[in-house]
Design an enzyme around this catalytic site. Structure first.
Site, PDB file in Angstrom:
ATOM      1  N   GLY A  26       0.821  -1.214   0.000  1.00  0.00           N
ATOM      2  CA  GLY A  26       0.000   0.000   0.000  1.00  0.00           C
ATOM      3  C   GLY A  26       0.850   1.256   0.000  1.00  0.00           C
ATOM      4  O   GLY A  26       2.026   1.217  -0.369  1.00  0.00           O
ATOM      5  N   LEU A  49       0.527   3.650  -2.048  1.00  0.00           N
ATOM      6  CA  LEU A  49       0.922   3.564  -3.453  1.00  0.00           C
ATOM      7  C   LEU A  49       1.422   4.907  -3.987  1.00  0.00           C
ATOM      8  O   LEU A  49       0.881   5.958  -3.671  1.00  0.00           O
ATOM      9  CB  LEU A  49      -0.267   3.098  -4.305  1.00  0.00           C
ATOM     10  N   HIS A  50       2.488   4.820  -4.782  1.00  0.00           N
ATOM     11  CA  HIS A  50       3.035   6.009  -5.439  1.00  0.00           C
ATOM     12  C   HIS A  50       3.240   5.678  -6.918  1.00  0.00           C
ATOM     13  O   HIS A  50       2.910   4.567  -7.360  1.00  0.00           O
ATOM     14  CB  HIS A  50       4.333   6.469  -4.760  1.00  0.00           C
ATOM     15  N   HIS A  77       4.574   2.261  -7.925  1.00  0.00           N
ATOM     16  CA  HIS A  77       3.594   1.167  -7.942  1.00  0.00           C
ATOM     17  C   HIS A  77       2.695   1.279  -9.176  1.00  0.00           C
ATOM     18  O   HIS A  77       2.340   0.276  -9.788  1.00  0.00           O
ATOM     19  CB  HIS A  77       2.683   1.229  -6.710  1.00  0.00           C
ATOM     20  N   GLY A  98       9.355  -4.093  -8.560  1.00  0.00           N
ATOM     21  CA  GLY A  98      10.140  -2.932  -8.966  1.00  0.00           C
ATOM     22  C   GLY A  98      11.637  -3.172  -8.839  1.00  0.00           C
ATOM     23  O   GLY A  98      12.095  -3.832  -7.893  1.00  0.00           O
ATOM     24  N   LYS A 108      13.604  -1.019  -7.971  1.00  0.00           N
ATOM     25  CA  LYS A 108      14.029  -0.284  -6.763  1.00  0.00           C
ATOM     26  C   LYS A 108      14.476  -1.264  -5.676  1.00  0.00           C
ATOM     27  O   LYS A 108      15.464  -1.054  -5.000  1.00  0.00           O
ATOM     28  CB  LYS A 108      12.850   0.581  -6.296  1.00  0.00           C
ATOM     29  N   ASP A 109      13.707  -2.362  -5.517  1.00  0.00           N
ATOM     30  CA  ASP A 109      14.081  -3.413  -4.560  1.00  0.00           C
ATOM     31  C   ASP A 109      14.794  -4.516  -5.350  1.00  0.00           C
ATOM     32  O   ASP A 109      14.266  -5.623  -5.521  1.00  0.00           O
ATOM     33  CB  ASP A 109      12.832  -3.962  -3.861  1.00  0.00           C
ATOM     34  N   GLN A 160      15.329  -7.900  -3.674  1.00  0.00           N
ATOM     35  CA  GLN A 160      14.047  -8.608  -3.546  1.00  0.00           C
ATOM     36  C   GLN A 160      13.675  -9.280  -4.878  1.00  0.00           C
ATOM     37  O   GLN A 160      13.286 -10.449  -4.910  1.00  0.00           O
ATOM     38  CB  GLN A 160      12.958  -7.615  -3.134  1.00  0.00           C
ATOM     39  N   ARG A 209       8.452   5.253   1.955  1.00  0.00           N
ATOM     40  CA  ARG A 209       9.117   5.778   3.158  1.00  0.00           C
ATOM     41  C   ARG A 209       9.613   7.213   2.982  1.00  0.00           C
ATOM     42  O   ARG A 209      10.033   7.836   3.964  1.00  0.00           O
ATOM     43  CB  ARG A 209      10.280   4.871   3.564  1.00  0.00           C
TER      44      ARG A 209
HETATM   45  O1  PAF Z   1       7.972  -4.736  -2.128  1.00  0.00           O
HETATM   46  C1  PAF Z   1       7.050  -4.777  -1.304  1.00  0.00           C
HETATM   47  O2  PAF Z   1       6.235  -3.882  -1.192  1.00  0.00           O
HETATM   48  C2  PAF Z   1       6.926  -5.980  -0.379  1.00  0.00           C
HETATM   49  O3  PAF Z   1       8.177  -6.457  -0.004  1.00  0.00           O
HETATM   50  C3  PAF Z   1       6.074  -7.115  -0.968  1.00  0.00           C
HETATM   51  C4  PAF Z   1       6.689  -7.695  -2.223  1.00  0.00           C
HETATM   52  C5  PAF Z   1       4.677  -6.586  -1.281  1.00  0.00           C
HETATM   53  C6  PAF Z   1       5.940  -8.249   0.038  1.00  0.00           C
HETATM   54  O4  PAF Z   1       5.327  -7.825   1.220  1.00  0.00           O
END
Ligand code: PAF
Length: 284
Positions: A31, A33-34, A37, A147, A149-150, A153, A187
């Protein structure tokens, strides 16, 4: 657009969507959202018949001293944005739905989860891969969008999908930046006006690194030293880590032979920001 809170309700709808032979694009979010997203959602909208966005602030990916409680939450605004982008369903489960009493099962991608951000956020990526696996099992999408950005991840999730034979295609969408270059992040709202100004130093340091590589400076030690100096010109900045690593195994590299991922986490005041870029050897 529907907002669905119950797993079983979503499963029933997904079953029907699949029976109708529609493709499902999925954007997992926490959530707040920007524009970053929205880019993922727009791509999902372009490439699929049916788009699901999940909004769930996942407690298992926050450390005990992290910002789980104060993480920005604004369903009304998020729903407004999703509706505008033509999202079909927002999946908005509560914690009890996602982590029922007695929950004991986690998914962890070894090695990759302990490097870069993982060194400073123990358990973070285990929380991410666990919740993403659960969401994948619930939504059952064809494509899922993350994204750049991460970056870590995205690399970890790609590895997980490969290792566990999860039949979902992972798409990674470029970083969206503000006009001055700051990467968009939920953030960023924590930054005060001075910190917001200083935060652009992350982007400037990435640009400096790119310039050095273009000029033929390929030793990562030299690049990191220079960008550390630049970041230290901001009083509010405190570097957590800056690394240049292999794009697959995330291990530090000493020289950019072909490509390297420059990744960093820097505190601006009390706010931890991350950013990254891919450095390419122009002669490779
Ligand atoms: O990137 C995020 O916002 C979170 O790490 C995700 C992938 C939604 C998992 O909670």
């Amino acid at each position: 657009m529907k907002i669905i809170r119950k797993i079983n309700t979503l499963r029933r709808l997904i079953k029907k969507v699949k029976q109708d032979k529609k493709t499902i694009g999925f954007v997992p979010t926490m959530g707040a959202l920007h524009e970053g997203h929205l880019k993922l959602i727009q791509q999902a909208r372009k490439e699929n018949d049916f788009v699901v966005v999940s909004i769930f602030v996942n407690p298992t990916q926050f450390g005990p001293k992290e910002d789980f409680k104060k993480y920005p939450r604004n369903l009304k605004q998020d729903a407004f944005l999703c509706r505008k982008e033509g999202v079909d369903v927002i999946f908005y489960p509560d914690i009890k739905q996602m982590y029922p009493e007695g929950f004991k099962t986690y998914v962890k991608v070894n090695d990759l989860s302990n490097l870069l951000c993982g060194r400073f956020r123990p358990g973070h990526f285990r929380g991410v891969t666990t919740v993403v696996t659960k969401l994948f099992n619930i939504v059952n999408p064809d494509l899922a969008y993350f994204g750049q950005k991460d970056a870590q991840q995205a690399i970890i999730i790609k590895r997980m999908v490969l290792d566990l034979n999860i039949p979902i295609k992972i798409k990674v969408i470029p970083i969206v930046r503000d006009k001055d270059g700051l990467a968009l992040s939920s953030r960023n709202v924590y930054l005060n006006p001075q910190e917001r100004k200083d935060a652009v130093i992350l982007y400037q340091s990435l640009r400096l690194a790119k310039k050095m590589v273009k000029a033929g400076i390929l030793e990562t030690k030299k690049i990191i030293k220079k960008i550390k100096q630049l970041i230290h010109t901001k009083k509010t900045a405190r570097i957590q880590y800056i690394s240049i690593v292999d794009l697959e195994n995330l291990k530090p590299i000493s020289r950019i032979k072909d490509k390297g991922l420059l990744a960093m986490a820097v505190y601006i005041g009390d706010t931890r920001l991350i950013d990254n870029t891919i450095l390419k050897n122009p002669k490779a």
